[in-house]
Every structure is written in C-alpha cells, then in structure tokens.
Write a protein that holds these residues in place. Structure first.
Motif, PDB file in Angstrom:
ATOM      1  N   THR A   1       0.847  -1.194   0.000  1.00 22.29           N
ATOM      2  CA  THR A   1       0.000   0.000   0.000  1.00 22.29           C
ATOM      3  C   THR A   1       0.879   1.239   0.000  1.00 22.29           C
ATOM      4  O   THR A   1       2.091   1.177   0.242  1.00 22.29           O
ATOM      5  CB  THR A   1      -0.898   0.046   1.246  1.00 22.29           C
ATOM      6  N   ARG A   2       0.263   2.336  -0.300  1.00 18.26           N
ATOM      7  CA  ARG A   2       0.992   3.605  -0.305  1.00 18.26           C
ATOM      8  C   ARG A   2       1.612   3.879   1.066  1.00 18.26           C
ATOM      9  O   ARG A   2       2.728   4.373   1.178  1.00 18.26           O
ATOM     10  CB  ARG A   2       0.008   4.716  -0.692  1.00 18.26           C
ATOM     11  N   GLU A   3       0.835   3.555   2.103  1.00 21.64           N
ATOM     12  CA  GLU A   3       1.312   3.823   3.455  1.00 21.64           C
ATOM     13  C   GLU A   3       2.562   2.998   3.755  1.00 21.64           C
ATOM     14  O   GLU A   3       3.531   3.505   4.326  1.00 21.64           O
ATOM     15  CB  GLU A   3       0.215   3.504   4.488  1.00 21.64           C
ATOM     16  N   GLU A   4       2.526   1.743   3.352  1.00 20.68           N
ATOM     17  CA  GLU A   4       3.686   0.877   3.583  1.00 20.68           C
ATOM     18  C   GLU A   4       4.902   1.408   2.831  1.00 20.68           C
ATOM     19  O   GLU A   4       6.028   1.411   3.345  1.00 20.68           O
ATOM     20  CB  GLU A   4       3.357  -0.554   3.140  1.00 20.68           C
ATOM     21  N   ASP A   5       4.659   1.836   1.603  1.00 17.08           N
ATOM     22  CA  ASP A   5       5.754   2.403   0.811  1.00 17.08           C
ATOM     23  C   ASP A   5       6.388   3.592   1.522  1.00 17.08           C
ATOM     24  O   ASP A   5       7.615   3.737   1.577  1.00 17.08           O
ATOM     25  CB  ASP A   5       5.228   2.841  -0.564  1.00 17.08           C
ATOM     26  N   GLU A   6       5.533   4.423   2.050  1.00 17.22           N
ATOM     27  CA  GLU A   6       6.031   5.628   2.719  1.00 17.22           C
ATOM     28  C   GLU A   6       6.838   5.271   3.962  1.00 17.22           C
ATOM     29  O   GLU A   6       7.897   5.850   4.218  1.00 17.22           O
ATOM     30  CB  GLU A   6       4.849   6.545   3.075  1.00 17.22           C
ATOM     31  N   ILE A   7       6.322   4.305   4.703  1.00 20.07           N
ATOM     32  CA  ILE A   7       7.030   3.886   5.921  1.00 20.07           C
ATOM     33  C   ILE A   7       8.408   3.328   5.554  1.00 20.07           C
ATOM     34  O   ILE A   7       9.424   3.691   6.162  1.00 20.07           O
ATOM     35  CB  ILE A   7       6.205   2.824   6.682  1.00 20.07           C
ATOM     36  N   LEU A   8       8.415   2.475   4.560  1.00 22.74           N
ATOM     37  CA  LEU A   8       9.684   1.862   4.147  1.00 22.74           C
ATOM     38  C   LEU A   8      10.657   2.915   3.628  1.00 22.74           C
ATOM     39  O   LEU A   8      11.837   2.929   3.985  1.00 22.74           O
ATOM     40  CB  LEU A   8       9.423   0.796   3.071  1.00 22.74           C
ATOM     41  N   THR A   9      10.151   3.796   2.788  1.00 27.10           N
ATOM     42  CA  THR A   9      11.005   4.840   2.223  1.00 27.10           C
ATOM     43  C   THR A   9      11.593   5.723   3.317  1.00 27.10           C
ATOM     44  O   THR A   9      12.792   6.005   3.330  1.00 27.10           O
ATOM     45  CB  THR A   9      10.205   5.704   1.231  1.00 27.10           C
ATOM     46  N   ARG A  10      10.736   6.138   4.221  1.00 26.16           N
ATOM     47  CA  ARG A  10      11.203   7.006   5.314  1.00 26.16           C
ATOM     48  C   ARG A  10      12.266   6.305   6.143  1.00 26.16           C
ATOM     49  O   ARG A  10      13.294   6.884   6.495  1.00 26.16           O
ATOM     50  CB  ARG A  10      10.014   7.401   6.198  1.00 26.16           C
ATOM     51  N   TYR A  11      12.013   5.036   6.411  1.00 27.95           N
ATOM     52  CA  TYR A  11      12.955   4.300   7.260  1.00 27.95           C
ATOM     53  C   TYR A  11      14.316   4.177   6.581  1.00 27.95           C
ATOM     54  O   TYR A  11      15.365   4.406   7.193  1.00 27.95           O
ATOM     55  CB  TYR A  11      12.396   2.912   7.584  1.00 27.95           C
ATOM     56  N   ILE A  12      14.296   3.820   5.306  1.00 27.51           N
ATOM     57  CA  ILE A  12      15.567   3.625   4.610  1.00 27.51           C
ATOM     58  C   ILE A  12      16.291   4.955   4.415  1.00 27.51           C
ATOM     59  O   ILE A  12      17.514   5.030   4.489  1.00 27.51           O
ATOM     60  CB  ILE A  12      15.335   2.905   3.263  1.00 27.51           C
ATOM     61  N   GLN A  13      15.533   5.996   4.185  1.00 27.45           N
ATOM     62  CA  GLN A  13      16.168   7.310   4.057  1.00 27.45           C
ATOM     63  C   GLN A  13      16.842   7.715   5.371  1.00 27.45           C
ATOM     64  O   GLN A  13      17.883   8.361   5.369  1.00 27.45           O
ATOM     65  CB  GLN A  13      15.128   8.358   3.647  1.00 27.45           C
ATOM     66  N   ALA A  14      16.261   7.290   6.468  1.00 27.90           N
ATOM     67  CA  ALA A  14      16.817   7.651   7.775  1.00 27.90           C
ATOM     68  C   ALA A  14      17.944   6.726   8.202  1.00 27.90           C
ATOM     69  O   ALA A  14      18.928   7.166   8.803  1.00 27.90           O
ATOM     70  CB  ALA A  14      15.698   7.641   8.819  1.00 27.90           C
ATOM     71  N   HIS A  15      17.806   5.450   7.876  1.00 29.89           N
ATOM     72  CA  HIS A  15      18.762   4.467   8.396  1.00 29.89           C
ATOM     73  C   HIS A  15      19.607   3.782   7.344  1.00 29.89           C
ATOM     74  O   HIS A  15      20.513   3.015   7.661  1.00 29.89           O
ATOM     75  CB  HIS A  15      18.022   3.404   9.211  1.00 29.89           C
ATOM     76  N   GLY A  16      19.284   4.016   6.115  1.00 31.96           N
ATOM     77  CA  GLY A  16      20.046   3.374   5.050  1.00 31.96           C
ATOM     78  C   GLY A  16      19.561   1.965   4.759  1.00 31.96           C
ATOM     79  O   GLY A  16      18.776   1.399   5.514  1.00 31.96           O
TER      80      GLY A  16
END
Length: 395
Positions: free
Chosen positions: A18-33
């Motif tokens: 879902t869009r929400e999952e995408d956003e969560i994943l993207t945010r996490y990887i942007q923050a933590h690599g």
DNA sequence: AACTTGTTCAACCGCTTCTTG
DNA sequence: CCAAGAAGCGGTTGAACAAGT
C-alpha cells in the motif's frame, strides 16, 4: 531439515504494497540506510518479511530507478547480453542503469523472448544460400541489432491476432501506479502509441554494421587474447603472433565479448586445445592495462570486467562451455541456465536453405567459426559427439 | 454490458551464494 | 575451516487489466 524462514511469517502481510507501507519503508531507509533487511520490518513497524521489504525497495522505491519504457538501445543491449550471459538478470541489469533485474526479466519474458522466438520460427524468413540460419547471435538483430543481411531488414514478425499487446502501453510512474491500485476507480486508461505498437511487430532497418562473424574472417592464427598495443599476441594456443587491433577497435564493448567468444570457438573448431588459465591470465593482464572493454569505449565497469572474464574465459564451473554449448543444448535447458529456448528441430524443419537438417545442426554447432562457405560447412558435418570442443571442455 | 481470453508485472518462493563469528 | 544467518538471484504465480466477442 529445511532452513528456518527468513523471518517470523505468522501475521505477516503479503501481496501488494500500500501507499502507506511504501512511505514507511522509504522514510525508514532514508533515515537508516539500506541493509539489515531482517530486522528492518520490525524496526520500521512494517508487517512484512524482510525479503519483501528488500524487493519492494530495490524494484520499486529506490530513487535511482529509471521510469518509463525500455528504449530500443536498452532492448538491443538486453538481447546482446542475454546471448552472452543467459538468464543472469542481475548481471544484465548491471549494464542498464536504473533498471532492475526483475524488470529486465519480466521484459524479456513478456516481450523479447516471444519476439525472438517468432523470429527463429517464422517461415517467412528468407535468407540467401550464404546466409546463416537463426542463431542466438543474429537473433539479436531481430530487435534492431546489426546485420549484413538485407533480408532481415523490414522482415516482419507475424502479429498474433487479437488485442494489442499491453507492452505498448505507457508504463505508469511507480508511485502513481501504486496510488492507482489503491484507488482503482480513478485509474486512468492507458493509451496506446501506434508507433510503439508497430515497432514491436516490425523489424526496423538498422545502420549497416558488419556482422560480428565477418570480423574474424581469415584470422585463423593461433594465439591468445587480443592485443591492443600493436605488439601482437605472445601467448595462447600455439604462441603464434597476430595483431587484430584494428578489428577489435572497431567493435563496441559488448560486441567484443562476442568476438572473443568466436575466436575461442574458432580455435576449438580447429581442434586446438585452449588453456583457459592462459586465456584468463591474458584477459587479466589486459584488464590491468585497461584494455579490456577499453577499446575506445571508455573504462570498463567492474561488472563488465567480470562479464568478460566469466564469459570469455570461463572458470572451472564450466561457464564457457555453457556458452559454446548454448547453441546446441539449450532446447532441453538441461543446465537450467535458461539459454535461448530454440526449438532446433523446428528450426531445421523450417529452414529450407540446406538439404539436410543435420548439416544445419553441424553449422549451428560451429556457428562461431569463421569458415562460412559451403565446403567448410561440410567439414563441420560431424555429429555432435565428435565436436572437438568437447575434448577440451568436458564439464 | 457482460463475459472471455490473453498479457503484464509486482511479488512471492525456494534455492544458492556470500558474510560473519 | 565450518556453521549459521543474511542477502541475492532467478523461476513462478496470480491479480489486474485491456481488448475481443
């Protein structure tokens, strides 16, 4: 006992993101690599398997992904690389910046495989008596590669009856397609580009570039790797020297892969024993000298270098043998490497240029040989079991 | 308009390879 | 060197959709 699953699967979500999952994943990887995929879902608060997260990121969410249709150039490159590397999608993807292995694999399976298969199977293929039958190499021509054969130009592949292939449809942007999936009612209809549609069913004329096979006409000298310094060849089968600088310099990097394969093939067809270690050393030396794939085409990437070493010289795992044998073995796909799925029997049957299918098969076995006249085809009339390459490359 | 058929591609699965302790 | 776990890879699946009937 089988391995434990990569993560606790109970309660994990599957299926479309879902869009929400995408956003969560993207945010996490942007923050933590990237990385630590196993622990990522838990840390990020996603009810997904780590593998699923990794796949979603790599194939869909990464910022450096190229959006849009595969270009003609990319198409040709895919076919050319596939003819050399087989189904090594990740390696092939390494040559296409912004494209993922999954994307290329899907594109191959849904677009190119059928198209090339049609090319090899079509009874409308009319070649002159001195034109070779379809091979993995010249099948690349079917998607716009080079050829000396005017017969191939403008040749059409029969379009199947029925609806237009969705391959012609514009690919939605990654994010928007996700949004549309979560909001089906607003999904716009994708329009069909007639030009693109035609390009899928018609072989378009291409600039004249000598077919790779012709590059090595008459070069039957023994030797090892190509020398770009003008000093000639100093090692290899018989130690005899020759300089093919001009020829190699005229080739593109990927063509060079093929040409090197052909020359090795040529030695073997002549019954020469090729020492793979020597070949490998030669290439490594060239690599150190910056000559491998440097050939007026810039510096080779690590992936390209690896491809050259693996494809041209092979290793103890028999990769080289797989390449040369791909012309004859892959209809059974016994190696599981997914080489071209030619139906040789049918190809022989539909090919009317030779009286005996056996001759054609013999030619296919030696399709990389530089000897291309009828007399020398007869020389190759030996049964597969007698192929001299097998003596050198028993896996 | 409803149904059927063919196609695409995101995602999954299981195996292999790589890395780490 | 070995074992275990992580990451990567390629084959396959099935939902979604377009186009034909």
């Amino acid at each position: 006992m089988g391995r434990a699953p990569c993560c606790e699967k109970v309660g994990l979500k599957k299926g479309r993101w879902t869009r929400e999952e995408d956003e969560i994943l993207t945010r996490y990887i942007q923050a933590h690599g990237e990385g630590s995929w196993r622990s990522l879902p838990k840390n990020a608060g996603l009810l997904r398997c780590g593998k699923s997260c990794r796949l979603r990121w790599i194939n869909y969410l990464r910022a450096d992904l190229k959006r849009g249709n595969i270009t003609t150039e990319e198409q040709q490159l895919i076919v050319q690389l596939h003819s050399s590397l087989g189904n090594r999608w990740s390696v092939i993807a390494g040559h296409l910046p912004g494209r993922t292995d999954n994307e290329i694999k899907n594109y191959w399976n849904s677009h190119l495989r059928r198209r090339i298969y049609s090319f090899t199977k079509t009874p409308t293929v009319k070649t002159g008596t001195d034109q070779p039958p379809p091979t993995a190499m010249n099948a690349a021509i079917a998607v716009g590669g080079s050829s000396t054969s005017p017969a191939l130009v403008n040749m059409t592949v029969k379009k199947r009856k029925g609806r237009t292939s969705r391959s012609c449809m514009k690919k939605n942007s990654l994010v928007s397609s996700s949004l549309e999936r979560s909001n089906k009612s607003s999904r716009p209809k994708r329009d069909v580009d007639d030009t693109q549609r035609n390009s899928l069913t018609t072989l378009t004329p291409v600039p004249h570039v000598p077919f790779i096979k012709d590059q090595f006409e008459g070069t039957k000298t023994q030797g090892s790797c190509a020398d770009n310094t003008g000093e000639g060849i100093k090692e290899g089968g018989g130690g005899e020297m020759y300089d093919n600088t001009a020829k190699l310099s005229s080739l593109g990097p990927y063509q060079w892969l093929d040409s090197e394969m052909m020359r090795l093939d040529e030695f073997l067809m002549q019954g020469e024993s090729v020492d793979l270690d020597v070949q490998l050393e030669g290439l490594e030396e060239m690599e150190r000298e910056g000559e491998v794939l440097g050939l007026n085409h810039g510096t080779a990437t690590e992936t390209e270098k690896a491809a050259v070493v693996t494809v041209s010289c092979g290793e103890s795992n028999g990769e080289w043998y797989n390449y040369s044998s791909s012309h004859k073995n892959n209809s059974s796909s016994s190696s599981g490497n997914g080489w071209f799925d030619w139906d040789w029997t049918s190809s022989v049957e539909c090919c009317n240029q030779w009286d005996e299918g056996e001759k054609m098969l013999a030619w296919l076995w030696g399709s990389c040989s530089t000897r291309n006249d009828e007399e020398e085809r007869s020389d190759n009339h030996s049964s597969p079991k007698e192929d001299p390459r097998r003596r050198s490359f028993t896996v």
